[in-house]
Scaffold this active site. Structure first.
Site, PDB file in Angstrom:
ATOM      1  N   HIS A 363      43.459 -14.646 -49.432  1.00 46.39           N
ATOM      2  CA  HIS A 363      42.734 -13.973 -48.574  1.00 46.39           C
ATOM      3  C   HIS A 363      43.470 -12.521 -48.222  1.00 46.39           C
ATOM      4  O   HIS A 363      42.820 -11.947 -47.420  1.00 46.39           O
ATOM      5  CB  HIS A 363      42.540 -14.778 -47.274  1.00 46.39           C
ATOM      6  CG  HIS A 363      41.698 -15.982 -47.165  1.00 46.39           C
ATOM      7  ND1 HIS A 363      40.370 -16.075 -47.116  1.00 46.39           N
ATOM      8  CD2 HIS A 363      41.924 -17.174 -47.828  1.00 46.39           C
ATOM      9  CE1 HIS A 363      39.948 -17.104 -47.535  1.00 46.39           C
ATOM     10  NE2 HIS A 363      41.085 -18.065 -47.649  1.00 46.39           N
ATOM     11  N   LYS A 555      36.025  -6.975 -34.687  1.00 42.50           N
ATOM     12  CA  LYS A 555      37.164  -7.781 -35.918  1.00 42.50           C
ATOM     13  C   LYS A 555      38.354  -7.831 -35.122  1.00 42.50           C
ATOM     14  O   LYS A 555      38.679  -7.175 -34.001  1.00 42.50           O
ATOM     15  CB  LYS A 555      37.076  -6.836 -36.908  1.00 42.50           C
ATOM     16  CG  LYS A 555      37.270  -5.263 -36.749  1.00 42.50           C
ATOM     17  CD  LYS A 555      37.278  -4.845 -38.120  1.00 42.50           C
ATOM     18  CE  LYS A 555      35.932  -4.273 -38.490  1.00 42.50           C
ATOM     19  NZ  LYS A 555      35.275  -5.077 -39.654  1.00 42.50           N
ATOM     20  N   ARG A 556      39.335  -8.539 -35.580  1.00 43.89           N
ATOM     21  CA  ARG A 556      40.700  -8.689 -35.012  1.00 43.89           C
ATOM     22  C   ARG A 556      41.298  -6.924 -34.970  1.00 43.89           C
ATOM     23  O   ARG A 556      41.058  -6.251 -35.876  1.00 43.89           O
ATOM     24  CB  ARG A 556      41.750  -9.310 -35.976  1.00 43.89           C
ATOM     25  CG  ARG A 556      41.493 -10.782 -35.606  1.00 43.89           C
ATOM     26  CD  ARG A 556      41.688 -11.189 -34.259  1.00 43.89           C
ATOM     27  NE  ARG A 556      43.088 -11.292 -33.799  1.00 43.89           N
ATOM     28  CZ  ARG A 556      44.037 -12.162 -33.679  1.00 43.89           C
ATOM     29  NH1 ARG A 556      43.344 -13.490 -33.545  1.00 43.89           N
ATOM     30  NH2 ARG A 556      45.225 -12.158 -33.454  1.00 43.89           N
ATOM     31  N   LYS A 561      42.654  -2.175 -40.234  1.00 35.48           N
ATOM     32  CA  LYS A 561      41.234  -2.211 -39.851  1.00 35.48           C
ATOM     33  C   LYS A 561      40.691  -0.760 -39.120  1.00 35.48           C
ATOM     34  O   LYS A 561      39.497  -0.609 -39.060  1.00 35.48           O
ATOM     35  CB  LYS A 561      40.977  -3.274 -39.033  1.00 35.48           C
ATOM     36  CG  LYS A 561      40.950  -4.597 -39.897  1.00 35.48           C
ATOM     37  CD  LYS A 561      40.713  -5.776 -38.823  1.00 35.48           C
ATOM     38  CE  LYS A 561      41.081  -7.024 -39.640  1.00 35.48           C
ATOM     39  NZ  LYS A 561      40.051  -7.534 -40.439  1.00 35.48           N
ATOM     40  N   THR A 663      33.562 -10.368 -43.630  1.00 31.69           N
ATOM     41  CA  THR A 663      32.498 -11.265 -43.510  1.00 31.69           C
ATOM     42  C   THR A 663      31.524 -10.666 -42.335  1.00 31.69           C
ATOM     43  O   THR A 663      30.432 -10.981 -42.182  1.00 31.69           O
ATOM     44  CB  THR A 663      32.983 -12.840 -43.175  1.00 31.69           C
ATOM     45  OG1 THR A 663      33.780 -12.727 -42.050  1.00 31.69           O
ATOM     46  CG2 THR A 663      33.413 -13.242 -44.620  1.00 31.69           C
ATOM     47  N   LYS A 667      27.407 -10.063 -41.667  1.00 29.47           N
ATOM     48  CA  LYS A 667      26.620 -10.553 -40.520  1.00 29.47           C
ATOM     49  C   LYS A 667      25.925  -9.464 -39.870  1.00 29.47           C
ATOM     50  O   LYS A 667      24.470  -9.655 -39.677  1.00 29.47           O
ATOM     51  CB  LYS A 667      27.616 -11.381 -39.214  1.00 29.47           C
ATOM     52  CG  LYS A 667      28.077 -12.328 -39.888  1.00 29.47           C
ATOM     53  CD  LYS A 667      29.513 -12.940 -39.021  1.00 29.47           C
ATOM     54  CE  LYS A 667      30.372 -13.789 -39.890  1.00 29.47           C
ATOM     55  NZ  LYS A 667      31.566 -14.042 -39.116  1.00 29.47           N
TER      56      LYS A 667
HETATM   57  C1  Z15 Z   1      42.373 -13.840 -42.094  1.00 28.14           C
HETATM   58  O1  Z15 Z   1      41.587 -13.883 -41.227  1.00 28.14           O
HETATM   59  C2  Z15 Z   1      42.078 -13.202 -43.399  1.00 28.14           C
HETATM   60  C3  Z15 Z   1      43.220 -13.157 -44.267  1.00 28.14           C
HETATM   61  C4  Z15 Z   1      44.489 -13.755 -44.152  1.00 28.14           C
HETATM   62  O2  Z15 Z   1      45.393 -13.564 -44.877  1.00 28.14           O
HETATM   63  C5  Z15 Z   1      44.586 -14.229 -42.701  1.00 28.14           C
HETATM   64 CL1  Z15 Z   1      46.080 -14.935 -42.618  1.00 28.14          CL
HETATM   65  C6  Z15 Z   1      43.684 -14.340 -41.932  1.00 28.14           C
HETATM   66  C7  Z15 Z   1      40.923 -12.772 -43.574  1.00 28.14           C
HETATM   67  C8  Z15 Z   1      40.880 -11.380 -44.530  1.00 28.14           C
HETATM   68  O3  Z15 Z   1      41.392 -10.331 -43.695  1.00 28.14           O
HETATM   69  C9  Z15 Z   1      39.295 -10.861 -44.308  1.00 28.14           C
HETATM   70  O4  Z15 Z   1      39.149  -9.969 -45.312  1.00 28.14           O
HETATM   71  C10 Z15 Z   1      38.578 -11.952 -45.216  1.00 28.14           C
HETATM   72  O5  Z15 Z   1      37.226 -11.788 -45.351  1.00 28.14           O
HETATM   73  C11 Z15 Z   1      38.742 -13.504 -44.492  1.00 28.14           C
HETATM   74  O6  Z15 Z   1      40.094 -13.594 -44.572  1.00 28.14           O
HETATM   75  C12 Z15 Z   1      38.312 -14.533 -45.273  1.00 28.14           C
HETATM   76  O7  Z15 Z   1      38.368 -14.405 -46.590  1.00 28.14           O
END
Ligand code: Z15
Length: 821
Positions: A363, A555-556, A561, A663, A667
């Protein structure tokens, strides 16, 4: 004689009966005096009764038919609320609403009683939740495994504009959705040491001894699909003390000591680590990972042994295991330990079974998110697993690596499971690629970068192992539940088959040219903006006009970001409004929602800066209604469901190459919010789908970022060359916003002295220009609404049903198993 089954019908009257029965017999409440919460619990239980029947049926059919099942292993599931989702998916929404209505209760008011199940941080955890929904919807046999955290992600509050964290006791009052399964309790070992022994045939066997024991109690949550009778379960493990172990302490008479041990054991599933995309490196986190992995594998192996008397070589034909990032990657050495040490399989046979069983989803490319465990910590907690990892590594480096690149120690260093520079570390990403048959990225661009950069050498060695599976979202929660008005308009216009086949949304395309349809679409958006305006008033005390452009970044909070790039534009606009009060600028509300990891200092500084700018802008009479800035506290799934349908513009502005997929971008586009974004993650594919005329793309591409860094990036060059940018940064770092010029120096230093690692300054002008284009476009409402409709119509690709069917076909080799009535 079988007693008559109780009435579990789906009619209004049956539901009414069930709800009243639960009030009386489960909750001991009178219909006349039951609390709102009692009504909510009784309603959930009435629905759960109906769902459990299907869960049992699904499980039985899956067992009897002996089909392969997928086991999704994830440290996070960001489920949000379950009642409305379960009602809409099961088709019981209308009859339940009517049943409650006849008893004088408003279903929609009850829905707000439900605490979010926030057992995740962000995208990764929400993806797991969307996947669970799709797995049930498309009738795939699946089990989700995770941790039953007592405390989910912290609740966020702002005090003087600064983030303060509070514990999230989401199930202090219990949860009507979860069911304890004490008969499937498991025991897990930790710590201890390894001794070499010999079995009866004289073969060496490693034994893990003098360990500490921990119990795992499983809680099941049924997962209801849309218009399908498959109900899979999410099985979450709660850590408990091992009573037998504690008896040794009892015997020494230390009763109180024993209970202290019990409390320590229970800390293992106490709380979710609040980091998104950064690893913590803490011992308790490794213990959490191993605890839930060991419980889950033991559960999978138990099922394999009960169901059939098959040879171990058949294990992969019954069980696929998906690793959601490297967090559960210790499952690879754990399965090896089970097969080699406990079951006595030869190493090579066990390794083949492992590789055929596991698949890994990556991810992130961010170096700080790549998990590495210090060898000394790993050895103390999991001594046998470290030996196994060393053995895997040695066979790999002396085998495939040596064969492909004879004598090349540089390749061995890069591919090794052990990082040797500056202390020894276990590289969980390398272990995951090596121990599985498939590694996938989560968007096309991300997958290309995995193959070209992060895993270049692995890709050279095993090119067939890598594939792209672009993320998706469940259109049930992110359209049907959060925007039932738009869902109904779509169904009225093109029929309801789009709910099962999202590509059919394309049939909306021609309706973008129909003024009557546009008017209805625009009214739905405006109605949602009125609702959100009320929430903003209540939460932030700021009055906003629903006729302003709602510009949303949710988002976080993370530097990559670039919420601070958004802030630079806001402050630039503020300056412009003051300098040029008569400019024709459409009123805009900038809306933020974001939690920062509690230990992420700069992220917290950025939150504070946004809140400080908001306080000034919102109270400046010279600005009036033209500009409002609001930061909604405690962003979470249930709040997202209210913001997303009300959004006009979706901020997806990460530095190219940094956001694996995103994601939220999907949405928002689905709900007719136009994207302003970089060519990063899934934005690239969103542009392909909606067409470049229906999206606002700006900024450097991945290749341009690489080029700029190679030639040497210096943010000061941009600072001195661009007067507006310079004034903006100087203003933020002056005493204007808080009365204290020191407050935002960390932000200023990061942008200038520390080299602006995420290239905000390089992308600033291009972003400001794109925002001007947004403003101009919004003034032509017909055009804007057309673009919004075309976004809704053209993002069918991003349904998680499509993603999950691709996993089933390309990675898991799973059949779809429809469950009868
Ligand atoms: C996280 O929420 C994502 C990646 C990570 O390595 C961790 Cl630890 C947490 C996110 C990505 O930042 C995001 O781009 C992606 O859409 C999401 O995972 C689902 O794949």
């Amino acid at each position: 004689m079988t007693p008559a089954p109780c009435d579990l019908g789906n009619s209004k009257d049956s539901l009414k009966n069930s709800i009243i029965n639960h009030l009386r017999f489960t909750l001991g409440a009178y219909v006349e005096s039951a609390s709102k919460n009692d009504w909510w619990v009784a309603t959930c239980l009435a629905i759960r009764d109906r769902v459990m029947d299907h869960a049992t049926k699904s499980r039985t059919l899956h067992r009897q038919s002996g089909v392969r099942r997928v086991h999704y292993l994830s440290l996070e599931y960001l489920m949000g609320r379950l009642l409305e989702n379960n009602l809409r998916n099961s088709g019981l929404y209308e009859s339940t609403k009517a049943a409650l209505g006849e008893m004088g209760k408003d279903l929609d008011a009850l829905l707000d009683c439900e605490p979010d199940m926030g057992l995740g941080n962000g995208g990764l955890g929400r993806l797991a939740a969307c996947f669970m929904d799709s797995l049930s919807t498309v009738n795939l046999p699946a089990i989700g495994y995770g941790i039953h955290y007592e405390f989910g992600l912290f609740r966020q509050e702002f005090v003087n504009g600064k983030q303060v964290e509070h514990p999230d006791a989401w199930m202090r009052d219990g949860s009507p959705w979860k069911i304890a399964r004490p008969s499937y309790r498991q025991t897990v070992q930790l710590y201890g040491r390894v001794v070499q022994k010999f079995d009866d045939c004289g073969h060496p066997r490693s034994e893990w001894v003098e360990t500490k024991a921990l119990l795992g109690l499983p809680w099941d949550i049924p997962i209801v699909g849309y218009d399908s009778h498959t109900v899979n379960v999410l099985r979450l493990w709660q850590a408990q003390a091992d009573e037998d172990f504690n008896f040794q302490v009892f015997n020494e008479g230390s009763y109180v000591e024993a209970l202290r041990d019990k409390a320590i054991a229970e800390t293992v599933s106490k709380v979710l680590y609040p980091n998104d995309s950064t690893e913590s490196g803490k011992e308790l986190r490794l213990v959490q990972q191993y605890f839930f992995v060991a419980c889950s594998l033991a559960d999978i192996v138990r099922r394999f042994k009960v169901g059939y008397t098959l040879p171990w070589s058949e294990f992969p034909s019954k069980a696929a295991i998906q690793l959601n990032d490297t967090h559960p990657a210790v499952a690879i050495p754990e399965l090896m330990r089970i097969l080699v040490d406990l079951e006595g399989l030869p190493w090579n046979e066990a390794w083949k079974i492992c590789q055929e069983t596991f698949a890994y989803t990556n991810h992130t490319l961010l170096p700080e998110a790549l998990e590495m465990w210090s060898v000394s910590l790993f050895e103390r907690v999991l001594p046998r697993h470290l030996q196994i990892i060393y053995q895997i590594n040695q066979l790999f480096l002396e085998g495939d690596v040596e064969a492909k690149w004879p004598g090349d120690s540089e390749k061995k260093r890069s591919l090794s499971l052990i990082e040797e520079r500056g202390g020894k570390y276990v590289r969980m990403a390398n272990l995951s690629v090596l121990g599985s048959h498939a590694t996938n990225g989560v968007a096309a661009l991300h997958t290309r970068l995995l193959c070209e950069r992060l895993f270049a050498d692995f890709y050279a060695l095993y090119p067939d192992r890598f594939l792209n599976l672009t993320n998706g979202i469940t259109f049930r929660r992110w359209l049907d539940v959060c925007n039932p008005q738009l869902s109904a308009l779509i169904t009225e216009t093109i029929g309801e088959s789009w709910k099962k086949n999202a590509d059919l949304l394309r049939n909306l395309d021609p309706h973008a040219d129909d003024p009557a349809f546009r008017a209805r679409y625009a009214k739905i958006k405006r109605d949602h903006k009125v609702v959100l305006a009320k929430i903003i008033e209540d939460e932030c005390g700021v009055t906003v006009s629903p006729d302003a452009l709602f510009d949303v970044q949710i988002k976080r909070l993370h530097e990559y970001k670039r919420q601070h790039l958004n802030l630079l534009n806001i402050v630039t606009l503020y300056r412009e409004i003051l300098d040029n009060p008569n400019a024709d600028f459409h009123p805009r509300v900038f809306i933020f929602g974001a939690k920062a990891a509690p230990g992420y200092f700069l992220a917290k500084n950025i939150i504070h800066a946004i809140n400080a700018v908001a306080a000034k802008v919102n109270n400046d009479p010279r600005v009036g209604d033209k500009l409002k800035v609001v930061f909604l506290p405690n962003y979470r799934v249930s709040l997202a469901e209210k913001i997303i349908p009300a959004s006009d513009l979706s901020e997806q502005i990460s530095t190219a190459g940094k956001e694996a997929s995103g994601t939220g971008n999907m949405k928002l586009a689905l709900n007719g919010s136009l994207t302003i974004g970089t060519l990063d993650g899934a934005n690239v594919e969103i542009e392909e789908e909606v067409g470049s005329e229906n999206i606002f793309i700006f900024g450097l591409t991945v290749e341009e970022v690489t080029e700029l860094r190679a030639k040497g990036y210096n943010p000061w060059d941009y600072y001195w060359a661009n007067e507006k940018l310079r004034n903006t940064i100087d203003w933020i770092s002056s005493d204007y916003f808080t009365g204290n010029a020191e407050e935002f120096q960390p932000l200023r230093r990061s942008l200038l002295d520390h080299g602006d690692p995420y290239l905000c300054l390089a992308d600033y002008q291009s972003y400001v220009d794109a925002q001007a284009k947004v403003d101009a476009t919004y003034k032509d409402q017909d055009k804007w609404v057309k673009m919004a409709i075309l976004n809704t119509a053209r993002v069918g690709k991003f349904s998680s049903d499509r993603t999950i069917l691709q996993y089933a076909e390309k990675v898991w080799n799973l059949p779809q198993v429809p469950i009868g009535e």
